[in-house]
Design a protein around this motif. Sequence first.
Motif, PDB file in Angstrom:
ATOM      1  N   ILE A 198       0.843  -1.211   0.000  1.00  0.00           N
ATOM      2  CA  ILE A 198       0.000   0.000   0.000  1.00  0.00           C
ATOM      3  C   ILE A 198       0.877   1.260   0.000  1.00  0.00           C
ATOM      4  CG2 ILE A 198      -1.659   1.331   1.408  1.00  0.00           C
ATOM      5  CD1 ILE A 198      -2.965  -1.080   0.074  1.00  0.00           C
ATOM      6  N   ALA A 199       1.988   1.221   0.757  1.00  0.00           N
ATOM      7  CA  ALA A 199       2.864   2.390   0.850  1.00  0.00           C
ATOM      8  C   ALA A 199       3.671   2.614  -0.425  1.00  0.00           C
ATOM      9  CB  ALA A 199       3.814   2.243   2.045  1.00  0.00           C
ATOM     10  N   ASN A 200       3.950   1.544  -1.173  1.00  0.00           N
ATOM     11  CA  ASN A 200       4.832   1.652  -2.323  1.00  0.00           C
ATOM     12  C   ASN A 200       4.125   1.715  -3.681  1.00  0.00           C
ATOM     13  OD1 ASN A 200       7.879   1.479  -1.559  1.00  0.00           O
ATOM     14  ND2 ASN A 200       6.809   0.105  -0.144  1.00  0.00           N
ATOM     15  N   LEU A 201       2.808   1.698  -3.641  1.00  0.00           N
ATOM     16  CA  LEU A 201       2.048   1.765  -4.900  1.00  0.00           C
ATOM     17  C   LEU A 201       1.139   2.979  -4.874  1.00  0.00           C
ATOM     18  CD1 LEU A 201       1.090  -2.012  -5.176  1.00  0.00           C
ATOM     19  CD2 LEU A 201       2.676  -0.784  -6.667  1.00  0.00           C
ATOM     20  N   LYS A 202       0.796   3.471  -6.086  1.00  0.00           N
ATOM     21  CA  LYS A 202      -0.102   4.634  -6.144  1.00  0.00           C
ATOM     22  C   LYS A 202      -1.549   4.170  -6.085  1.00  0.00           C
ATOM     23  CE  LYS A 202       2.714   8.131  -8.386  1.00  0.00           C
ATOM     24  NZ  LYS A 202       3.956   7.326  -8.690  1.00  0.00           N
ATOM     25  N   VAL A 203      -1.925   3.640  -4.903  1.00  0.00           N
ATOM     26  CA  VAL A 203      -3.286   3.108  -4.747  1.00  0.00           C
ATOM     27  C   VAL A 203      -4.261   4.240  -4.392  1.00  0.00           C
ATOM     28  CG1 VAL A 203      -2.619   0.758  -4.130  1.00  0.00           C
ATOM     29  CG2 VAL A 203      -2.703   2.511  -2.353  1.00  0.00           C
ATOM     30  N   PRO A 204      -5.531   4.041  -4.745  1.00  0.00           N
ATOM     31  CA  PRO A 204      -6.512   5.120  -4.530  1.00  0.00           C
ATOM     32  C   PRO A 204      -6.987   5.282  -3.086  1.00  0.00           C
ATOM     33  CG  PRO A 204      -7.556   3.245  -5.587  1.00  0.00           C
ATOM     34  CD  PRO A 204      -6.102   2.920  -5.507  1.00  0.00           C
ATOM     35  N   SER A 205      -6.642   4.357  -2.198  1.00  0.00           N
ATOM     36  CA  SER A 205      -7.029   4.519  -0.789  1.00  0.00           C
ATOM     37  C   SER A 205      -6.097   3.674   0.068  1.00  0.00           C
ATOM     38  CB  SER A 205      -8.491   4.091  -0.558  1.00  0.00           C
ATOM     39  OG  SER A 205      -8.587   2.680  -0.530  1.00  0.00           O
ATOM     40  N   THR A 206      -6.082   3.933   1.361  1.00  0.00           N
ATOM     41  CA  THR A 206      -5.180   3.184   2.239  1.00  0.00           C
ATOM     42  C   THR A 206      -5.954   2.413   3.307  1.00  0.00           C
ATOM     43  OG1 THR A 206      -4.954   5.158   3.584  1.00  0.00           O
ATOM     44  CG2 THR A 206      -3.200   4.719   2.025  1.00  0.00           C
ATOM     45  N   PRO A 207      -6.356   1.195   2.940  1.00  0.00           N
ATOM     46  CA  PRO A 207      -7.087   0.366   3.911  1.00  0.00           C
ATOM     47  C   PRO A 207      -6.157  -0.143   5.015  1.00  0.00           C
ATOM     48  CG  PRO A 207      -6.720  -0.837   1.859  1.00  0.00           C
ATOM     49  CD  PRO A 207      -6.180   0.537   1.646  1.00  0.00           C
ATOM     50  N   HIS A 208      -6.746  -0.529   6.128  1.00  0.00           N
ATOM     51  CA  HIS A 208      -5.972  -1.119   7.213  1.00  0.00           C
ATOM     52  C   HIS A 208      -6.502  -2.503   7.522  1.00  0.00           C
ATOM     53  CE1 HIS A 208      -3.549   2.373   8.311  1.00  0.00           C
ATOM     54  NE2 HIS A 208      -4.564   3.042   7.794  1.00  0.00           N
ATOM     55  N   GLN A 209      -5.579  -3.387   7.811  1.00  0.00           N
ATOM     56  CA  GLN A 209      -5.963  -4.767   8.109  1.00  0.00           C
ATOM     57  C   GLN A 209      -6.059  -4.977   9.618  1.00  0.00           C
ATOM     58  OE1 GLN A 209      -3.952  -8.208   6.066  1.00  0.00           O
ATOM     59  NE2 GLN A 209      -3.445  -8.816   8.161  1.00  0.00           N
ATOM     60  N   TYR A 210      -7.119  -5.666  10.038  1.00  0.00           N
ATOM     61  CA  TYR A 210      -7.299  -6.034  11.451  1.00  0.00           C
ATOM     62  C   TYR A 210      -7.578  -7.532  11.510  1.00  0.00           C
ATOM     63  CZ  TYR A 210      -7.839  -1.019  11.743  1.00  0.00           C
ATOM     64  OH  TYR A 210      -7.630   0.336  11.628  1.00  0.00           O
ATOM     65  N   GLU A 211      -7.004  -8.172  12.516  1.00  0.00           N
ATOM     66  CA  GLU A 211      -7.134  -9.625  12.587  1.00  0.00           C
ATOM     67  C   GLU A 211      -7.945 -10.053  13.807  1.00  0.00           C
ATOM     68  OE1 GLU A 211      -4.011  -8.187  13.106  1.00  0.00           O
ATOM     69  OE2 GLU A 211      -3.439  -7.970  11.006  1.00  0.00           O
ATOM     70  N   PHE A 212      -8.802 -11.052  13.618  1.00  0.00           N
ATOM     71  CA  PHE A 212      -9.577 -11.626  14.723  1.00  0.00           C
ATOM     72  C   PHE A 212      -9.388 -13.137  14.721  1.00  0.00           C
ATOM     73  CE2 PHE A 212     -13.251 -13.725  12.705  1.00  0.00           C
ATOM     74  CZ  PHE A 212     -13.112 -13.281  11.406  1.00  0.00           C
ATOM     75  N   ALA A 213      -9.772 -13.766  15.832  1.00  0.00           N
ATOM     76  CA  ALA A 213      -9.581 -15.212  15.978  1.00  0.00           C
ATOM     77  C   ALA A 213     -10.585 -15.983  15.140  1.00  0.00           C
ATOM     78  CB  ALA A 213      -9.718 -15.610  17.440  1.00  0.00           C
ATOM     79  N   ARG A 214     -10.103 -16.995  14.429  1.00  0.00           N
ATOM     80  CA  ARG A 214     -11.006 -17.795  13.611  1.00  0.00           C
ATOM     81  C   ARG A 214     -11.862 -18.674  14.503  1.00  0.00           C
ATOM     82  NH1 ARG A 214      -8.601 -19.857   9.441  1.00  0.00           N
ATOM     83  NH2 ARG A 214      -9.763 -21.788   9.252  1.00  0.00           N
TER      84      ARG A 214
END
Length: 565
Positions: free
Chosen positions: A254-270
């Motif tokens: 995300i930081a190194n590409l010219k993407v149109p938005s910056t999503p964030h990943q969050y993890e939960f227990a399966r």
Amino acid sequence: MASDDKSLDNTAAGEAGRDFIRDIVAADLGSGKVGTVVTRFPPEPNGYLHMGHAKSICLNFGVAAEFGGRCHLRFDDTNPVKEEQEYIDAIQRDVHWLGFDWGQHLYYASDYFEQLYAWAEDLIRAGKAYVDDQTPEEMRIARGTLTEPGKNSPFRDRSVEENLDLFRRMRAGEFPNGARVLRAKIDMASGNINLRDPVMYRILHAHHPRTGTAWKIYPSYDYAHGQSDAIEHITHSVCTLEFEDHRPLYDWFIANLKVPSTPHQYEFARLNLTYAVLSKRVLTMLVRDKHVSGWDDPRMPTLAGLRRRGVPPAALRDFVKRIGVAKANSTVDLGMFEFSIREVLNKTAQRRMAVLKPLKVVIENYREGQVDELDAVNHPDDPAAGTRKIKFGRELFIEQDDFMENPPKKFFRLSPGMEVRLRYAYFITCKEVVKDAAGNIVELRCTYDPATRGGNAPDGRKVKATIHWVSATDSVPAEVRLYNPLFVKPDPTGGEGFEKDLNPNSLEVLSNARLEPSLAEMNIADAIQFERNGYFCRDKDSSPGKPVFNRTVGLRDTFAKEVGK
Ligand code: ATP
Ligand code: MG
């Protein structure tokens, strides 16, 4: 008989429950960091959805609905070797069944192949990606271990021109499968193995369900996933814990590409469940090797299997709400799921009588050919459900288990000389036991007390048991299927070797059951309670002369006992 009343959702313990994901979303909306919350459910169409996916669906669609945002359904179709249109269709059907809708927001990672490719060339031009000719085995060895750094590939310092040329020729299909890959140029010594020059593209000459043979190279999950999120302006990219170590890579792209938005990943227990395996790989093998009849076998933890078994979607949603969303892995007791099923079905399912293992009863003082119509209550807690007529006659069936010739002290049901109540009908007393040549009990000769019509004695005399029954002439034969867990162990092997933990008694077929006639006309999958026997639904295997019923769940939590036997 609505089996999917959404108002039931509000009765679940813990209400809509706050959890750390919802807290983050609320904070981001509150601070203005995010204007509208956008989530997505991103299945790979390489199998049917299971209960674990239900947790993810309820979370992603639930958060979007609660916070006034939207949730996309995105097929993560980056591996054509395992993906099929059948799965794409089944997944959409199952998400809808569970009660969620993506509206206009149906997407495919393959829609982004061209953009992903263009961004890969941008990384090459920036000196941040290179074509590697090492064999998969050489790459594996050079990657290092958790304790040792990796080694740079001899192809790592290729010129931009050479990399572009080779990458374009990969796309054009000039090289065979596995000959080369495109890798991100990050850090072979990183403590996080995911950052040791991860693969972005591999060569695959395979037919893709949507793009056909247009592509000879396919993006890796790690490369496609975050960029797909960015293209769709996903604000909260929610996934399971095993991707936590992938987050730095997600952020790097995300930081190194010219993407149109910056999503964030969050993890939960399966979700992990006792006596079950929630892994598409294992479920695929169960189907392929015919341990089950298909993806919708009622023993499968798939949504299609649960639906066929008669589990209402509201029960799954209730279950997911009860277990909550946490950051630490744990295993949920299967009994908890059954609790949710009973909670919902107890309210929604009408009652009927059915005898699963019939034993014939002849009422000696009841005239041959005489028929009596009795009133039976359709739902004890819902007067609006009304009553129905059931026919009593000289010949009846009761459950074999409700009779004992030599009963132990605490057995209060029928035995020689004992009087019991037949539900909604009369008191009967057993006078004689008839056996065949082999000594098996084949018939009971009983008398009834006409004064007890409706189930009460005018003289106030009591009986200790009420048993269910059906008329011999006015009942229909049926096959009833009882299900036990597919695995014998609470923690079955979740991968290779799972076969040894399979329960040989997961399916019990009762082929001589007898039902109240109205049951034969029920809609498939509509829930009904067979009094004293559990919740059932008619199966699609029914034929005009022979209905087939599935037991969804028993009436009580006999779970631990059943498995232990
Ligand atoms: P499996 O582990 O069964 O092979 P998967 O993760 O490969 O499943 P995907 O199609 O990639 O299957 O899953 C789609 C989404 O469902 C992912 O976001 C994944 O995190 C989530 N998911 C999969 N299994 C579970 C689970 N047991 N509990 C919660 N979420 C799950
Ligand atoms: Mg996955």
